[in-house]
Design an enzyme around this catalytic site. Structure first.
Site, PDB file in Angstrom:
ATOM      1  N   ARG A 103      48.549 -97.988  14.194  1.00  0.00           N
ATOM      2  CA  ARG A 103      49.484 -98.375  13.128  1.00  0.00           C
ATOM      3  C   ARG A 103      49.009 -99.610  12.379  1.00  0.00           C
ATOM      4  O   ARG A 103      49.717-100.605  12.273  1.00  0.00           O
ATOM      5  CB  ARG A 103      50.836 -98.668  13.771  1.00  0.00           C
ATOM      6  CG  ARG A 103      51.945 -98.127  12.907  1.00  0.00           C
ATOM      7  CD  ARG A 103      53.238 -98.095  13.596  1.00  0.00           C
ATOM      8  NE  ARG A 103      54.224 -97.560  12.699  1.00  0.00           N
ATOM      9  CZ  ARG A 103      55.233 -96.799  13.069  1.00  0.00           C
ATOM     10  NH1 ARG A 103      55.379 -96.475  14.328  1.00  0.00           N
ATOM     11  NH2 ARG A 103      56.100 -96.370  12.195  1.00  0.00           N
ATOM     12  N   CYS A 104      47.802 -99.515  11.889  1.00  0.00           N
ATOM     13  CA  CYS A 104      47.096-100.733  11.512  1.00  0.00           C
ATOM     14  C   CYS A 104      46.657-100.786  10.067  1.00  0.00           C
ATOM     15  O   CYS A 104      46.225-101.828   9.605  1.00  0.00           O
ATOM     16  CB  CYS A 104      45.859-100.824  12.368  1.00  0.00           C
ATOM     17  SG  CYS A 104      44.781 -99.403  12.108  1.00  0.00           S
ATOM     18  N   GLN A 158      45.036 -85.865  13.437  1.00  0.00           N
ATOM     19  CA  GLN A 158      45.708 -86.401  12.250  1.00  0.00           C
ATOM     20  C   GLN A 158      44.950 -86.013  10.976  1.00  0.00           C
ATOM     21  O   GLN A 158      45.402 -86.324   9.875  1.00  0.00           O
ATOM     22  CB  GLN A 158      45.772 -87.938  12.332  1.00  0.00           C
ATOM     23  CG  GLN A 158      46.575 -88.446  13.515  1.00  0.00           C
ATOM     24  CD  GLN A 158      46.572 -89.962  13.632  1.00  0.00           C
ATOM     25  OE1 GLN A 158      46.427 -90.485  14.726  1.00  0.00           O
ATOM     26  NE2 GLN A 158      46.747 -90.687  12.532  1.00  0.00           N
TER      27      GLN A 158
HETATM   28  N1  MCN Z   1      58.501 -92.705   3.022  1.00  0.00           N
HETATM   29  C1  MCN Z   1      59.561 -92.746   2.140  1.00  0.00           C
HETATM   30  N2  MCN Z   1      59.491 -93.550   1.030  1.00  0.00           N
HETATM   31  C2  MCN Z   1      58.407 -94.329   0.791  1.00  0.00           C
HETATM   32  C3  MCN Z   1      57.339 -94.329   1.710  1.00  0.00           C
HETATM   33  C4  MCN Z   1      57.415 -93.482   2.818  1.00  0.00           C
HETATM   34  O1  MCN Z   1      60.568 -92.078   2.351  1.00  0.00           O
HETATM   35  N3  MCN Z   1      58.343 -95.097  -0.285  1.00  0.00           N
HETATM   36  C5  MCN Z   1      58.506 -91.784   4.150  1.00  0.00           C
HETATM   37  C6  MCN Z   1      57.465 -90.693   3.935  1.00  0.00           C
HETATM   38  O2  MCN Z   1      57.943 -89.667   3.168  1.00  0.00           O
HETATM   39  C7  MCN Z   1      57.097 -90.295   5.340  1.00  0.00           C
HETATM   40  C8  MCN Z   1      57.254 -91.603   6.113  1.00  0.00           C
HETATM   41  O3  MCN Z   1      58.115 -92.437   5.327  1.00  0.00           O
HETATM   42  O4  MCN Z   1      57.991 -89.327   5.824  1.00  0.00           O
HETATM   43  C9  MCN Z   1      55.901 -92.321   6.301  1.00  0.00           C
HETATM   44  O5  MCN Z   1      55.204 -92.288   5.108  1.00  0.00           O
HETATM   45  P1  MCN Z   1      53.874 -93.116   4.790  1.00  0.00           P
HETATM   46  O6  MCN Z   1      54.186 -94.549   4.747  1.00  0.00           O
HETATM   47  O7  MCN Z   1      53.253 -92.489   3.608  1.00  0.00           O
HETATM   48  O8  MCN Z   1      52.918 -92.905   6.072  1.00  0.00           O
HETATM   49  P2  MCN Z   1      52.232 -91.550   6.590  1.00  0.00           P
HETATM   50  O9  MCN Z   1      53.157 -90.437   6.453  1.00  0.00           O
HETATM   51  O10 MCN Z   1      50.871 -91.434   6.027  1.00  0.00           O
HETATM   52  O11 MCN Z   1      52.138 -91.856   8.134  1.00  0.00           O
HETATM   53  C10 MCN Z   1      51.037 -92.482   8.728  1.00  0.00           C
HETATM   54  C11 MCN Z   1      51.496 -93.675   9.533  1.00  0.00           C
HETATM   55  C12 MCN Z   1      50.426 -94.155  10.441  1.00  0.00           C
HETATM   56  S1  MCN Z   1      48.907 -94.441   9.769  1.00  0.00           S
HETATM   57  C13 MCN Z   1      50.670 -94.371  11.771  1.00  0.00           C
HETATM   58  S2  MCN Z   1      49.418 -95.068  12.670  1.00  0.00           S
HETATM   59  C14 MCN Z   1      51.934 -94.018  12.357  1.00  0.00           C
HETATM   60  C15 MCN Z   1      53.041 -94.030  11.367  1.00  0.00           C
HETATM   61  O12 MCN Z   1      52.662 -93.339  10.255  1.00  0.00           O
HETATM   62  N4  MCN Z   1      51.976 -93.031  13.285  1.00  0.00           N
HETATM   63  C16 MCN Z   1      53.198 -92.463  13.587  1.00  0.00           C
HETATM   64  N5  MCN Z   1      54.277 -93.736  11.845  1.00  0.00           N
HETATM   65  C17 MCN Z   1      54.385 -92.836  12.876  1.00  0.00           C
HETATM   66  N6  MCN Z   1      55.593 -92.305  13.207  1.00  0.00           N
HETATM   67  C18 MCN Z   1      55.663 -91.374  14.178  1.00  0.00           C
HETATM   68  N7  MCN Z   1      56.875 -90.860  14.494  1.00  0.00           N
HETATM   69  N8  MCN Z   1      54.556 -90.947  14.851  1.00  0.00           N
HETATM   70  C19 MCN Z   1      53.346 -91.462  14.582  1.00  0.00           C
HETATM   71  O13 MCN Z   1      52.272 -91.031  15.219  1.00  0.00           O
HETATM   72 CU1  CUM Z   2      45.381 -97.478  11.805  1.00  0.00          CU
HETATM   73  S1  CUM Z   2      46.508 -96.215  12.889  1.00  0.00           S
HETATM   74 MO1  CUM Z   2      47.240 -95.020  11.443  1.00  0.00          MO
HETATM   75  O1  CUM Z   2      46.180 -95.427  10.245  1.00  0.00           O
HETATM   76  O2  CUM Z   2      46.754 -93.512  11.835  1.00  0.00           O
END
Ligand code: MCN
Ligand code: CUM
Length: 803
Positions: free
Chosen positions: A383-384, A236
């Site tokens: 996911r924490c 990641q």
């Molecule tokens: N998004 C959006 N509008 C927002 C916020 C987010 O449309 N206001 C969309 C983003 O563009 C992105 C998705 O939602 O496509 C997730 O965005 P974001 O909240 O920024 O999170 P990350 O992309 O950084 O994802 C990390 C997060 C984590 S830490 C874990 S743990 C987890 C999760 O994502 N692991 C996943 N969701 C997952 N989903 C899948 N399918 N697989 C994982 O391993």
């Molecule tokens: Cu804490 S699980 Mo995600 O932050 O990759």
């Protein structure tokens, strides 16, 4: 009207922010055309299989490789002694500790890596691993963290027994890792002393594992002729891994290429650097041929980053009408045998200090002691948002306990304590400045949607009916998250600030390629980053290609975890696009022979104010930017890069409600209804958000109702296969109802907050609160997760409900 239709059509063509554009990446996934690490096959590749310890704690007296080496197809057997000449038998962790790559003289958890067998195919490697004979002398194991710091406790980490600290301040016992404190203890104690009511509860977050569908693995390929090392791996955070590998191996960072490829789910499991990766890399450097190592399911659940194992005590003090005066929390954190999870240098307990939640709590104090045990290392994953699950579970459980003690409705007590809209930005007593929020409207919208009053009436009627066979529980969670690590002044890993990046190149015909420091594992980044650029630049998302994960191509960034992609790289994307737009505006002014100030932007073009016929579309400008027809002194091209250091975290929030029916004779629970309202500020792709909410809620459901990794007293893992470890299927998973409000983030260029972890973080306490609420009228204030049928039945039985 004609104009309106034309504008709408142009806008629609872009498929920019706010549209539920179908995921661009899915075309390949649903055709089976993804390329995961195990799909990579390089000529002459060897396969590695790890020999793992059967004991949780033992000395290694000797390792006999001879039988394994005699096995046809086995090429080599590597042990710690083989890694010593290259100084790679130990490695630094992302948590400030060191970890044995292959066990050096002793093992500290069951299934710890002891040796790697290299063979010409995977089956032979496994056969060879079974033939390596290790002579162990078993030692007593510490499994219960409550006994880690006993006076006579066996020392788990002899390698650091004399060290007075391991990255995060003074240690008081050889099995102690750190003590972390936040808040004002004296002020909190004083508020408790003078409070009308206080409540106290033991709050456990059991050890769980994210269990992504794809296990971890890598293909390491060292080219002896060029000195270049390429590692295809499940990660990641490819750039951070590259830096760690450079520090470890002494190979110049410019000669190391880490490639993320497609990833079948990470959920935090794929942030750390695992021993298997490092041994495969050493093996490739030594043999000069590529080496593949892929975990089995049991290795994945048994040895890689678990989550939680937080043993806490929560306390609230309040006045008689339920206004909270103070919060206290102490916890023992079981980190296993090595402190290996990712944690920012200054935040060893992650972002736990968000535990004041959505409430204005004037005084708070928390203390966490982290200890070693003879269990697999980890702690933060799943996911924490980095210990936010534990924090939200604490406050959302405790506020229910307080409501019960005072006889105040659980929605009402929340409303009374919410930070009010006019108080934002609001600085909590633990020091975070909540950027924005609108908690009252969110909760009210949910209560109205589900007819909360009606549900409570139904519950009361059921409780009054002696013949009722079910108990009905109503759970609430009104949580505040903290995501977007993060401001570099607060957050770094191994000294590297947690900024992130986006580089955009616009081609002459208007096609765009964007490269980022983050790494999708299923979140849909190829689609959503393209949508940000589409809106910012007025070019269609369909022609915007997003690339992540290849460190030779993408600019540096800290990767995708802690829901930081949108808050950090999403911002970098908008900033890079705006730099390009600024240049495009100069070109447009030059072409139209007007001053820049005389131009206005409209969807996909610059128009001359008051003379709308005079316009240049972005597409036209893309071409001109590659000709000589640009302002004097300007360079050709439309490229930009942005490294974004966020001024603050983002604070998404939500209001969740769950209705659960409990069978009083069997303890079986059925989630009748789950209503989730999320506010993540500006929404980039509503469909992707919905998908994230569904996934996160399903994982919350799994944790609340079934997941747990148990050990026996000797440290034997009792549940590392999918026969034992609960993964809900579509049969068990309830129906999710979703809703939203939009409170834009004031400091983010497009107003977006992260969302991906909210449903997990907010979902778990909501389920727990629902189950416990079913028993609230019988004086039950708390039950530990997971709420399996057996455990819930035990509660029913203790109350005589099953008779
Ligand atoms: N998004 C959006 N509008 C927002 C916020 C987010 O449309 N206001 C969309 C983003 O563009 C992105 C998705 O939602 O496509 C997730 O965005 P974001 O909240 O920024 O999170 P990350 O992309 O950084 O994802 C990390 C997060 C984590 S830490 C874990 S743990 C987890 C999760 O994502 N692991 C996943 N969701 C997952 N989903 C899948 N399918 N697989 C994982 O391993
Ligand atoms: Cu804490 S699980 Mo995600 O932050 O990759």
């Amino acid at each position: 009207m004609g104009d309106m239709a034309e504008l709408q059509e142009r806008e629609q063509k872009l498929q920019g922010m706010g549209t539920s554009l179908l995921r661009k990446e899915d075309a390949k996934f649903i055709r089976g055309q993804g390329s995961y690490v195990d799909d990579i096959k390089l000529p002459g590749m060897l396969f590695g299989a790890l020999v793992r310890s059967p004991y949780a704690h033992a000395r290694i007296k000797g390792i006999d490789k001879s039988k394994a080496l005699a096995c046809p197809g086995v090429v080599a057997v590597l042990t710690a002694d083989d890694l010593k000449p290259v100084n790679l038998h130990w490695m630094p962790t992302l948590g400030g500790d060191v970890q044995a790559v292959l066990a050096d003289k002793k093992v500290c958890f069951q299934m710890q890596e002891v040796a790697m067998v290299l063979a010409t195919d995977r089956y032979t490697a496994a056969d060879g691993a079974a033939l390596v004979e290790v002579d162990y002398e078993e030692l007593p194991a510490i499994v219960d963290p409550k006994h880690s710091m006993d006076k006579d406790a066996v020392v788990i980490r002899e390698d650091i027994a004399d060290k007075t600290e391991v990255g995060h301040g003074p240690r008081t016992h050889p099995n102690h890792i750190f003590t972390w404190e936040a808040g004002d203890k004296a002020a909190a104690d004083a508020a408790f002393a003078g409070a009308a009511v206080t409540v106290r509860e033991e709050i456990l977050n059991p050890r769980v594992h994210p269990c992504p569908l794809e296990t971890c693995g890598c293909v390491a390929s060292f080219n002896k002729a060029t000195g270049h090392l390429t590692v295809y791996m499940t990660t990641q955070a490819p750039h951070l891994v590259r830096t760690v590998l450079a520090m470890l191996s002494g190979v110049a960072e410019s000669k190391i290429r880490v490639v993320g490829g497609d990833i079948g789910g990470g959920f935090g499991n794929k942030v750390p650097v695992y021993p298997g990766y490092v041994v495969a890399i050493v093996a490739s450097i030594v043999t000069g041929v590529p080496v593949k190592w892929i975990e089995s399911r049991m290795e994945n659940i048994g040895t890689t980053g678990f989550a939680r194992d937080y043993h806490g005590v929560g306390e609230l003090a309040a006045d008689a009408d339920g206004r909270i005066k103070a919060l206290r929390f102490t916890a023992l954190a079981d980190h296993g045998a090595f402190n290996s999870h990712v944690s920012a240098t200054k935040l060893p307990a992650g972002l736990f200090s968000i535990c004041t939640g959505s409430y204005a709590i004037p005084n708070a104090y928390c203390r966490v002691d982290a200890v070693y045990t003879n269990k697999a290392p980890g702690g933060v994953a799943y996911r924490c948002s980095l210990r936010v699950t534990e924090a939200v579970y604490l406050i959302e459980r405790m506020i229910d306990v307080l409501a019960l003690k005072l006889g105040i409705d659980k929605a009402e007590i929340r409303r009374r304590n919410f930070v009010k809209a006019e108080q934002f930005p609001y600085t909590t007593s633990l020091g975070w400045t909540l950027d924005s929020g609108a908690y009252h409207p969110a909760l009210d919208k949910v209560l109205k949607a589900v007819d909360y009053e009606g549900l409570r009436r139904e519950q009361a009627a059921l409780r009054a009916d002696p013949k009722a066979t079910t108990l009905m529980g109503i759970g609430l969670a009104t949580f505040t998250e903290i995501v977007g690590a993060g401001p570099t002044k607060v957050c770094d890993i191994l000294g590297i600030g947690l900024f992130d990046s986006c580089e955009i190149r616009v081609h002459p015909t208007g096609g765009v390629i964007a490269r980022l420091g983050t790494m999708t594992q299923g979140q849909g980044h190829a689609t959503t980053y393209a949508q940000i650029i589409a809106t910012e630049l007025g070019l269609p998302a369909s022609d915007i290609v997003v690339e992540e994960g290849d460190t030779d191509k993408a600019p540096y960034g800290a990767g995708t975890w802690g829901s930081r992609s949108t808050p950090v790289s999403g911002a970098a994307t908008a900033q890079a696009a705006r730099k390009i737009k600024d240049k495009a505006r100069q070109i447009a002014a030059h072409l139209l022979e007007v001053a820049e100030a005389d131009l206005e932007w409209e969807i996909d073009r610059f128009k001359v104010k008051g003379n709308p016929e005079q316009a240049k579309t972005m597409k036209e400008i893309c071409m001109v930017a590659h000709t000589s027809n640009i302002p004097a002194g300007m360079e050709q091209g439309l490229n930009a890069v942005s490294y974004y250091d966020p001024p603050n975290m983002t604070f998404p929030f939500g209001a969740y409600l769950c209705v659960v029916d409990v069978d009083r004779y069997t303890g079986e629970t059925k989630v009748r209804r789950f209503y989730a309202l999320d506010d993540c500020g500006t929404r980039i792709n509503p469909m992707v958000i919905e998908g994230q909410i569904h996934g996160g809620l399903t994982e919350a459901f799994a944790v609340a109702f079934g997941q747990q990794i148990p050990f026996d007293d000797n440290g034997n893992h009792l549940g590392n296969s999918l026969m034992d470890y609960y993964l809900p299927t579509s049969m068990e998973t309830p129906h999710w109802e979703t809703d939203h409000t939009v409170t834009p983030c004031p400091h983010h260029p497009i107003g977006a907050k992260g969302v991906a972890e909210s449903p997990h973080v907010g979902g778990i306490p909501c389920f727990s609160n629902a189950v416990i609420d079913a028993f609230a009228h019988l004086g039950v204030t708390h039950m530990d997760m997971p709420h399996t049928a057996f455990r819930v039945w035990q509660q029913c039985h203790a109350l005589g409900l099953d008779r």
